[in-house]
Write an enzyme that holds these catalytic residues in place. Structure first.
Site, short mmCIF file in Angstrom:
data_model
loop_
_atom_site.label_atom_id
_atom_site.label_comp_id
_atom_site.label_asym_id
_atom_site.label_seq_id
_atom_site.Cartn_x
_atom_site.Cartn_y
_atom_site.Cartn_z
N MET A 194 0.79 -1.22 0.00
CA MET A 194 0.00 0.00 0.00
C MET A 194 0.83 1.28 0.00
SD MET A 194 -2.74 -1.18 -0.61
CE MET A 194 -4.37 -1.78 -0.26
N LEU A 201 5.71 3.70 -5.16
CA LEU A 201 7.16 3.58 -5.35
C LEU A 201 7.65 4.66 -6.31
CD1 LEU A 201 7.15 -0.30 -5.69
CD2 LEU A 201 7.99 1.02 -3.73
N ASN A 218 1.74 -5.04 -10.58
CA ASN A 218 0.82 -4.77 -9.47
C ASN A 218 -0.54 -5.41 -9.79
OD1 ASN A 218 -0.21 -3.52 -7.07
ND2 ASN A 218 -1.14 -1.93 -8.33
N HIS A 244 -4.62 -4.79 -8.96
CA HIS A 244 -5.53 -3.77 -8.43
C HIS A 244 -6.96 -4.26 -8.56
CE1 HIS A 244 -6.72 0.23 -7.21
NE2 HIS A 244 -7.65 0.18 -8.15
N GLU A 296 -8.56 -12.18 -8.87
CA GLU A 296 -7.20 -11.64 -8.70
C GLU A 296 -6.19 -12.77 -8.64
OE1 GLU A 296 -6.50 -8.70 -5.64
OE2 GLU A 296 -8.56 -8.02 -5.70
#
Ligand code: GAR
Length: 210
Positions: A94, A97, A111, A113, A178
């Site tokens: 969370m 970067l 990533n 999402h 996911e």
């Protein structure tokens, strides 16, 4: 084939991490998680890593809430390098970067999402989707660039929204997808089948040369 060395960054309960560990362990992915790094010392993700015999490293994030302090960020990079990581996976990490990290893992940082990007970037994506009244929600695996949740999209999965969905029920259904598409994206990367062309990612056929 040599196994692809993965490094996972996670802040929370780590169900995506677990799906990746399981897929590697069951031989569904030609990959191996070499290290799990967290900005949260008591995160369950670190516990999952320890249970699987994977190095679990807490690295203090520094004084900010939504990003890492620059010197801390370099500690993350060094840790991942020390473990020989080729592909870095953000799995419920969370914090945003920045350029040094992105440069160190250019084209090798993904990533997951919980929305159909570019809709609903940022926090509480499932709640945003419910409140906006969309009929279809979902999830996205993408390469990470300087933007927040805006890098080139690799895979997406669509999840219908039911009229009686709560944030929890919708999140649970999205989460199953996911786990599936994150593993699929890792497999495509391991097979050398992802080619970034500007904002788009081309998925090469088996045996097709980049
Ligand atoms: C997942 O739903 C992931 O998509 C989301 O956090 C959750 C982590 O769950 N990530 C983001 O919202 C990033 N912007 P997990 O710890 O069980 O994998």
């Amino acid at each position: 084939m040599n196994k692809l060395a993965l490094g996972v960054l996670a802040s929370g309960r780590g169900t995506n991490l677990q799906a990746i560990i399981d897929a590697c362990g069951e031989g569904q992915l030609p990959a191996e998680v070499k290290v799990v790094v967290s900005d949260v010392e008591d995160s369950f993700a670190l516990e999952r890593a320890r249970s699987a015999g994977i190095p679990a490293v807490f690295l203090a994030p520094g004084k900010y809430k939504t990003k890492l302090e620059p010197e801390r960020e370099m500690e993350y990079v060094e840790c991942l390098r020390r473990h020989g990581v080729r592909l870095v996976l953000l799995a419920g990490f969370m914090r945003v970067l920045h350029s040094d990290f992105l440069a160190a893992f250019q084209g090798r940082l993904m990533n997951i999402h919980p929305s159909l990007l570019p809709s609903f970037p940022g926090l509480k994506a499932q709640k945003q989707a419910l409140e906006r009244g969309v009929r279809y929600a979902g999830c996205t695996v993408h390469f990470v660039d300087e933007s927040v949740d805006g890098g080139p999209i690799i895979l997406q999965a669509v999840v219908p929204v039911e009229h009686d969905d709560s944030v929890d029920s919708l999140s649970d259904r999205i989460l199953k997808e996911e786990h599936r598409i994150y593993c699929e994206a890792i497999r495509l990367f391991a097979e050398g089948r992802l080619q970034i062309e500007g904002r788009r990612v081309r998925i090469l056929g088996r045996g097709e040369k980049a």
